[in-house]
Design an enzyme around this catalytic site. Structure first.
Site, short mmCIF file in Angstrom:
data_model
loop_
_atom_site.label_atom_id
_atom_site.label_comp_id
_atom_site.label_asym_id
_atom_site.label_seq_id
_atom_site.Cartn_x
_atom_site.Cartn_y
_atom_site.Cartn_z
N HIS A 182 0.85 -1.19 0.00
CA HIS A 182 0.00 0.00 0.00
C HIS A 182 0.89 1.24 0.00
O HIS A 182 1.95 1.24 0.61
CB HIS A 182 -0.89 0.02 1.25
N ASP B 163 -8.03 -5.33 -0.08
CA ASP B 163 -8.47 -6.20 -1.18
C ASP B 163 -8.10 -7.66 -0.99
O ASP B 163 -8.56 -8.51 -1.75
CB ASP B 163 -7.86 -5.69 -2.49
C1 SDX Z 1 -6.26 -0.03 -2.89
O1 SDX Z 1 -4.51 4.48 -2.02
C2 SDX Z 1 -5.42 3.84 -1.41
O2 SDX Z 1 -5.82 4.20 -0.32
C3 SDX Z 1 -5.99 2.66 -2.15
C4 SDX Z 1 -7.01 1.81 -1.39
C5 SDX Z 1 -8.29 2.56 -1.14
O3 SDX Z 1 -9.03 2.16 -0.23
O4 SDX Z 1 -8.63 3.47 -1.93
O5 SDX Z 1 -6.45 1.40 -0.16
C6 SDX Z 1 -7.40 0.58 -2.18
O6 SDX Z 1 -6.02 0.30 -4.01
C7 SDX Z 1 -5.37 -1.01 -2.15
C8 SDX Z 1 -4.18 -1.49 -3.02
C9 SDX Z 1 -4.69 -2.59 -3.95
N1 SDX Z 1 -3.63 -2.93 -4.92
C10 SDX Z 1 -2.98 -4.11 -4.84
O7 SDX Z 1 -3.11 -4.93 -3.93
C11 SDX Z 1 -2.02 -4.34 -6.01
C12 SDX Z 1 -0.69 -4.87 -5.47
N2 SDX Z 1 -0.03 -3.76 -4.74
C13 SDX Z 1 0.95 -2.98 -5.46
O8 SDX Z 1 0.67 -2.79 -6.81
C14 SDX Z 1 1.41 -1.75 -4.68
O9 SDX Z 1 1.67 -2.15 -3.40
C15 SDX Z 1 0.50 -0.53 -4.63
C16 SDX Z 1 0.12 -0.07 -5.97
C17 SDX Z 1 -0.69 -0.81 -3.81
C18 SDX Z 1 1.30 0.58 -3.94
O10 SDX Z 1 2.35 0.88 -4.79
P1 SDX Z 1 3.38 2.04 -4.41
O11 SDX Z 1 2.98 2.83 -3.26
O12 SDX Z 1 3.67 2.79 -5.67
O13 SDX Z 1 4.59 1.26 -3.91
P2 SDX Z 1 5.73 0.81 -4.82
O14 SDX Z 1 5.15 0.21 -6.06
O15 SDX Z 1 6.69 1.94 -4.96
O16 SDX Z 1 6.34 -0.36 -3.96
C19 SDX Z 1 7.43 -0.12 -3.13
C20 SDX Z 1 8.29 -1.35 -3.31
C21 SDX Z 1 8.66 -1.59 -4.78
O17 SDX Z 1 9.92 -2.23 -4.79
P3 SDX Z 1 11.20 -1.30 -5.15
O18 SDX Z 1 10.93 -0.67 -6.49
O19 SDX Z 1 11.30 -0.29 -4.03
O20 SDX Z 1 12.33 -2.28 -5.19
O21 SDX Z 1 7.55 -2.52 -2.90
C22 SDX Z 1 7.36 -3.38 -4.01
C23 SDX Z 1 7.62 -2.58 -5.27
O22 SDX Z 1 8.12 -3.42 -6.29
N3 SDX Z 1 5.98 -3.83 -3.97
C24 SDX Z 1 5.58 -5.08 -4.19
C25 SDX Z 1 4.20 -5.07 -4.00
N4 SDX Z 1 3.79 -3.83 -3.69
C26 SDX Z 1 4.90 -3.07 -3.67
N5 SDX Z 1 6.28 -6.19 -4.53
C27 SDX Z 1 5.54 -7.32 -4.66
N6 SDX Z 1 4.20 -7.40 -4.51
C28 SDX Z 1 3.50 -6.29 -4.17
N7 SDX Z 1 2.18 -6.35 -4.00
#
Ligand code: SDX
Length: 452
Positions: free
Chosen positions: A313, A370
């Site tokens: 998140h 989710d």
């Molecule tokens: C919702 O914003 C909100 O409040 C949203 C929400 C709401 O109620 O409105 O809470 C609802 O959208 C919840 C999120 C649902 N999405 C998912 O579950 C999809 C999987 N999650 C990821 O795509 C990700 O965690 C996000 C999109 C949710 C957040 O992405 P960020 O904040 O841009 O974080 P990031 O991508 O920069 O991640 C930081 C690091 C990265 O690694 P590095 O580049 O630093 O090496 O963590 C890794 C990412 O690769 N990472 C993950 C991961 N989520 C982040 N690696 C593996 N699996 C994951 N799920």
């Protein structure tokens, strides 16, 4: 410190190249981080800030929701999500988000009655559905039909009129379940359902989704309570992508129906509200406990686009408090229905392994709202394609509350971000007959990002 010895609550920005310095005021809310107020930065310095994805940028001030991502705290108008999920119902939470306080019994009754009297959709709006393929994703229908509401309700599109804003807000909250249930019935070739005013919001949603006009339909109280709680958990979440989309659309003066349609479109993405659908698909792909570690490794492989859906998140670097409530509700629904869902077992093992994996610990990746919601909805009979529709039905009150707040915020103006330009410097035009000889040939795949 300034001469009066008052705390100088400001920051100094220094250009190390020229030695120039500028003072920027600090802003502090009732809770949360201190902020650097950069509203005047461009006007006084000609400088812009760069923050793709708004990782360090507040787009507005708001009284509605507070999140402490480090501590896993979520408050709506000061009330914790755990308290609201346990002690209130969705209609009370809608009133709280819209009007700032929990309703008195009279206020709750009057609000409930008003919402109930806006649940029907116009017969000509119902004809929009027949333009879609039966196989259309219900979120495609939601975007189209909700956007079309502005063509029917000219008495609630004047955003400068407080009564019209209220009417639009109540209409949208009332009609979203009907529009969503009609999308589901349309996919099945079944008659459109009719809302029933003697039922609660959650009961109505269940009967419109699952009743059959040829038979009686019994609503299980445990299920209607679970749906009501699911809607509470999805009601609002500060400045997430879809809410920010609604605010940006609303900042141009667009009508509320068009703004909510833009929020639905943004929510659909798998990185946002589409994640609940993606979690179920991921669990199906993993298939069994012995394959979990292979997928945990894929999620860490930078060359692999796979991410663990339902994990991570932007704000929470701790357990999403909604996931805690959702997990408990998941067990209750499955035991009420007497379902042993192997996907729940798989999800719990996946969570256990991920939470003990160094990569997830280091990146502070926890289950989000989710991760469990899809399992509950599947157990209740919702098809996967309807999961994000359910999210949209719950989130509509959050979207419209932020839209309403934005319109009366004296600091708000049309949202118009700037950019870091990385394109070509100005160059002379080349006539058609001279092209292709001087410049590098650009392939279509390069144009569409394949060449990055
Ligand atoms: C919702 O914003 C909100 O409040 C949203 C929400 C709401 O109620 O409105 O809470 C609802 O959208 C919840 C999120 C649902 N999405 C998912 O579950 C999809 C999987 N999650 C990821 O795509 C990700 O965690 C996000 C999109 C949710 C957040 O992405 P960020 O904040 O841009 O974080 P990031 O991508 O920069 O991640 C930081 C690091 C990265 O690694 P590095 O580049 O630093 O090496 O963590 C890794 C990412 O690769 N990472 C993950 C991961 N989520 C982040 N690696 C593996 N699996 C994951 N799920």
């Amino acid at each position: 410190m300034n001469p009066e010895n008052e705390a100088d609550d400001s920051f100094t920005l220094t250009d190390n190249g020229t030695g120039e310095s500028w003072k920027l005021p600090a802003r502090t809310g009732t809770m949360g981080n201190r902020l650097v107020d950069i509203k005047s930065l461009y006007g006084t310095t000609g400088l812009l800030t760069y923050d793709p994805g708004f990782t360090s940028t507040a787009s507005c001030k708001s009284d509605i929701t507070f999140i402490d991502g480090e501590k896993g705290i979520l408050l709506h108008r000061g009330y914790s999500i755990a308290d609201l999920a346990e002690k209130s119902d969705f209609m009370e939470v809608c009133y709280l988000l819209l009007y700032g306080e929990l309703p008195t019994p009279e206020e709750k009754n009057s609000f409930n009655t008003d919402i109930k009297h806006h649940t029907l959709i116009h017969e000509q709006l119902a004809r929009f559905y027949s333009g879609f393929m039966r196989s259309a994703h219900p979120m495609a229908i939601m975007v189209g039909v909700v956007g079309a509401l502005s063509a029917f309700y000219h008495d609630s599109t004047d955003i400068t009129d407080i009564e019209q804003r209220r009417l639009a807000a109540h209409r949208l909250i009332a009609k979203m379940p009907t529009i969503g249930a009609c999308a589901y019935k349309y996919s099945l070739g079944l008659p459109f359902p009719t809302p029933r005013n003697n039922l609660s919001y959650a009961e109505n949603l269940l009967q419109m989704m699952f009743s059959n006009p040829a038979e009686d339909y019994e609503i299980l109280p445990a299920l209607s309570r679970a749906v009501d709680r699911l809607l509470i958990l999805h009601a609002d979440h500060e400045q997430n992508a879809s809410t920010s989309t609604v605010r940006l659309a609303g900042s141009s003066g667009a009508n509320p129906y068009a703004c909510i349609a833009s929020g639905i479109a943004s929510l659909w993405g798998p990185a946002h509200g589409g994640a609940n659908e993606a979690v179920l698909k991921m669990l199906e792909e993993i298939g069994s406990v012995d394959r979990i570690r292979k997928y945990i490794a894929k999620a860490q492989d930078k060359k692999d686009p796979f991410r663990l859906m339902g994990f991570g998140h932007r704000v929470y670097k701790n357990y999403d408090p909604r996931a805690t409530v959702m997990r408990k509700s998941c067990h209750e629904v499955l035991s009420t229905l007497g379902i042993q869902d192997p996907q729940l077992e798989l999800a719990m093992r996946l969570e256990e392994i991920a939470l003990n994996d160094d990569y997830f610990i280091e990146k502070k990746l926890y289950p989000n709202v989710d991760f469990y919601s899809g399992i509950i909805m599947k157990a209740m009979g919702f098809p996967t394609s309807m999961f994000t529709v359910m999210f949209a039905i719950g989130r509509t009150v959050g979207w419209i509350s932020h839209w309403k707040e934005m319109l009366v915020d004296d600091e708000q103006k049309i949202g118009r971000p700037r950019q870091l330009y990385s394109g070509k410097k100005q160059r002379r035009h080349i006539s058609l007959d001279r092209r292709g000889h001087t410049e590098k040939k650009i392939s279509w795949s390069w144009l569409w990002g394949g060449g990055r």
